[in-house]
Design a protein around this motif. Structure first.
Motif, PDB file in Angstrom:
ATOM      1  N   ALA A   1       0.794  -1.228   0.000  1.00 24.74           N
ATOM      2  CA  ALA A   1       0.000   0.000   0.000  1.00 24.74           C
ATOM      3  C   ALA A   1       0.826   1.277   0.000  1.00 24.74           C
ATOM      4  O   ALA A   1       0.264   2.363  -0.012  1.00 24.74           O
ATOM      5  CB  ALA A   1      -0.935   0.001   1.208  1.00 24.74           C
ATOM      6  N   GLY A   2       2.144   1.159   0.025  1.00 26.86           N
ATOM      7  CA  GLY A   2       2.994   2.340   0.103  1.00 26.86           C
ATOM      8  C   GLY A   2       3.215   3.006  -1.233  1.00 26.86           C
ATOM      9  O   GLY A   2       3.092   2.391  -2.287  1.00 26.86           O
ATOM     10  N   SER A   3       3.546   4.274  -1.165  1.00 30.42           N
ATOM     11  CA  SER A   3       3.885   5.060  -2.341  1.00 30.42           C
ATOM     12  C   SER A   3       5.323   5.522  -2.186  1.00 30.42           C
ATOM     13  O   SER A   3       5.694   6.074  -1.149  1.00 30.42           O
ATOM     14  CB  SER A   3       2.950   6.262  -2.436  1.00 30.42           C
ATOM     15  N   PHE A   4       6.139   5.296  -3.201  1.00 31.72           N
ATOM     16  CA  PHE A   4       7.545   5.687  -3.185  1.00 31.72           C
ATOM     17  C   PHE A   4       7.713   6.833  -4.172  1.00 31.72           C
ATOM     18  O   PHE A   4       7.519   6.653  -5.361  1.00 31.72           O
ATOM     19  CB  PHE A   4       8.437   4.508  -3.594  1.00 31.72           C
TER      20      PHE A   4
ATOM     21  N   THR B   1       5.139   7.212   1.455  1.00 32.59           N
ATOM     22  CA  THR B   1       3.839   7.600   1.990  1.00 32.59           C
ATOM     23  C   THR B   1       2.948   6.372   2.112  1.00 32.59           C
ATOM     24  O   THR B   1       2.974   5.498   1.249  1.00 32.59           O
ATOM     25  CB  THR B   1       3.154   8.624   1.058  1.00 32.59           C
ATOM     26  N   LEU B   2       2.198   6.334   3.180  1.00 28.11           N
ATOM     27  CA  LEU B   2       1.218   5.277   3.397  1.00 28.11           C
ATOM     28  C   LEU B   2      -0.076   5.943   3.828  1.00 28.11           C
ATOM     29  O   LEU B   2      -0.116   6.635   4.848  1.00 28.11           O
ATOM     30  CB  LEU B   2       1.709   4.308   4.476  1.00 28.11           C
ATOM     31  N   ARG B   3      -1.120   5.767   3.033  1.00 28.32           N
ATOM     32  CA  ARG B   3      -2.419   6.375   3.321  1.00 28.32           C
ATOM     33  C   ARG B   3      -3.403   5.246   3.620  1.00 28.32           C
ATOM     34  O   ARG B   3      -3.562   4.329   2.819  1.00 28.32           O
ATOM     35  CB  ARG B   3      -2.894   7.180   2.126  1.00 28.32           C
TER      36      ARG B   3
ATOM     37  N   LEU C   1       2.833  11.240  11.178  1.00 23.85           N
ATOM     38  CA  LEU C   1       1.471  10.834  10.877  1.00 23.85           C
ATOM     39  C   LEU C   1       0.618  12.099  10.799  1.00 23.85           C
ATOM     40  O   LEU C   1       0.601  12.901  11.729  1.00 23.85           O
ATOM     41  CB  LEU C   1       0.929   9.892  11.950  1.00 23.85           C
ATOM     42  N   TYR C   2      -0.081  12.261   9.688  1.00 29.22           N
ATOM     43  CA  TYR C   2      -0.921  13.433   9.459  1.00 29.22           C
ATOM     44  C   TYR C   2      -2.384  13.017   9.384  1.00 29.22           C
ATOM     45  O   TYR C   2      -2.711  11.943   8.903  1.00 29.22           O
ATOM     46  CB  TYR C   2      -0.532  14.118   8.140  1.00 29.22           C
ATOM     47  N   GLY C   3      -3.238  13.899   9.826  1.00 22.35           N
ATOM     48  CA  GLY C   3      -4.672  13.630   9.738  1.00 22.35           C
ATOM     49  C   GLY C   3      -5.290  13.574  11.118  1.00 22.35           C
ATOM     50  O   GLY C   3      -4.666  13.913  12.117  1.00 22.35           O
ATOM     51  N   PRO C   4      -6.522  13.172  11.181  1.00 24.76           N
ATOM     52  CA  PRO C   4      -7.292  12.566  10.098  1.00 24.76           C
ATOM     53  C   PRO C   4      -7.790  13.606   9.099  1.00 24.76           C
ATOM     54  O   PRO C   4      -8.030  14.757   9.439  1.00 24.76           O
ATOM     55  CB  PRO C   4      -8.468  11.912  10.809  1.00 24.76           C
ATOM     56  N   TYR C   5      -7.897  13.153   7.859  1.00 26.47           N
ATOM     57  CA  TYR C   5      -8.458  13.954   6.782  1.00 26.47           C
ATOM     58  C   TYR C   5      -9.810  13.378   6.403  1.00 26.47           C
ATOM     59  O   TYR C   5     -10.014  12.171   6.469  1.00 26.47           O
ATOM     60  CB  TYR C   5      -7.541  13.935   5.555  1.00 26.47           C
TER      61      TYR C   5
ATOM     62  N   GLN D   1      -2.473   9.891   6.831  1.00 26.58           N
ATOM     63  CA  GLN D   1      -1.352   9.752   5.910  1.00 26.58           C
ATOM     64  C   GLN D   1      -0.058   9.757   6.707  1.00 26.58           C
ATOM     65  O   GLN D   1       0.224  10.693   7.433  1.00 26.58           O
ATOM     66  CB  GLN D   1      -1.359  10.886   4.888  1.00 26.58           C
ATOM     67  N   TRP D   2       0.707   8.694   6.560  1.00 31.45           N
ATOM     68  CA  TRP D   2       2.007   8.557   7.218  1.00 31.45           C
ATOM     69  C   TRP D   2       3.086   8.843   6.187  1.00 31.45           C
ATOM     70  O   TRP D   2       2.963   8.449   5.020  1.00 31.45           O
ATOM     71  CB  TRP D   2       2.151   7.129   7.749  1.00 31.45           C
ATOM     72  N   MET D   3       4.147   9.561   6.619  1.00 27.97           N
ATOM     73  CA  MET D   3       5.234   9.887   5.702  1.00 27.97           C
ATOM     74  C   MET D   3       6.579   9.734   6.385  1.00 27.97           C
ATOM     75  O   MET D   3       6.741  10.073   7.556  1.00 27.97           O
ATOM     76  CB  MET D   3       5.108  11.314   5.199  1.00 27.97           C
ATOM     77  N   ALA D   4       7.521   9.213   5.607  1.00 22.33           N
ATOM     78  CA  ALA D   4       8.925   9.166   6.028  1.00 22.33           C
ATOM     79  C   ALA D   4       9.733   9.865   4.949  1.00 22.33           C
ATOM     80  O   ALA D   4       9.611   9.544   3.768  1.00 22.33           O
ATOM     81  CB  ALA D   4       9.387   7.726   6.201  1.00 22.33           C
TER      82      ALA D   4
END
Length: 113
Positions: free
Chosen positions: A13-16, A26-28, A49-53, A62-65
């Protein structure tokens, strides 16, 4: 197990990608997965960790590293785990990201920690 679970989540489910200056992963996920995403944040110090949206009828976090959290904390695990034999498309996404942002990754690795 911790690294395997984290790699599995990102593989599926991750986005690179990146923001044009630095790489990011990113993982949403739906808000019902908040506990899992908070655990992911603990596993990768410096990640966020961002949100909730709430947008378009969806509720998600949305989690981001990125930066040092990505280069020193997450990238070694991903490079070890996301091999082409396991999942060629995920490996290709990771390779594209690391190639596109090779200079930013090298700068982060060279900085004293």
């Amino acid at each position: 197990m911790t690294g395997g679970l984290l790699a599995g989540l990102l593989l599926s489910a991750g986005s690179f990608g990146g923001d044009g200056k630095q790489p990011q992963v990113t993982l949403r996920m739906h808000t019902r997965h908040e506990q899992l995403l908070r655990w992911v944040t603990e596993q990768v110090p410096g990640s966020r960790l961002y949100g909730p949206y709430h947008h378009g009828g969806r509720s998600y976090f949305q989690w981001m590293a990125r930066g040092d959290a990505l280069v020193h904390g997450l990238l070694p695990l991903l490079e070890e785990t996301l091999v082409p034999e396991l999942d060629p498309p995920a490996h290709e996404r990771l390779t594209d990201m690391t190639s596109r942002y090779a200079e930013a990754i090298a700068r982060s690795k060279a900085r004293p920690r």
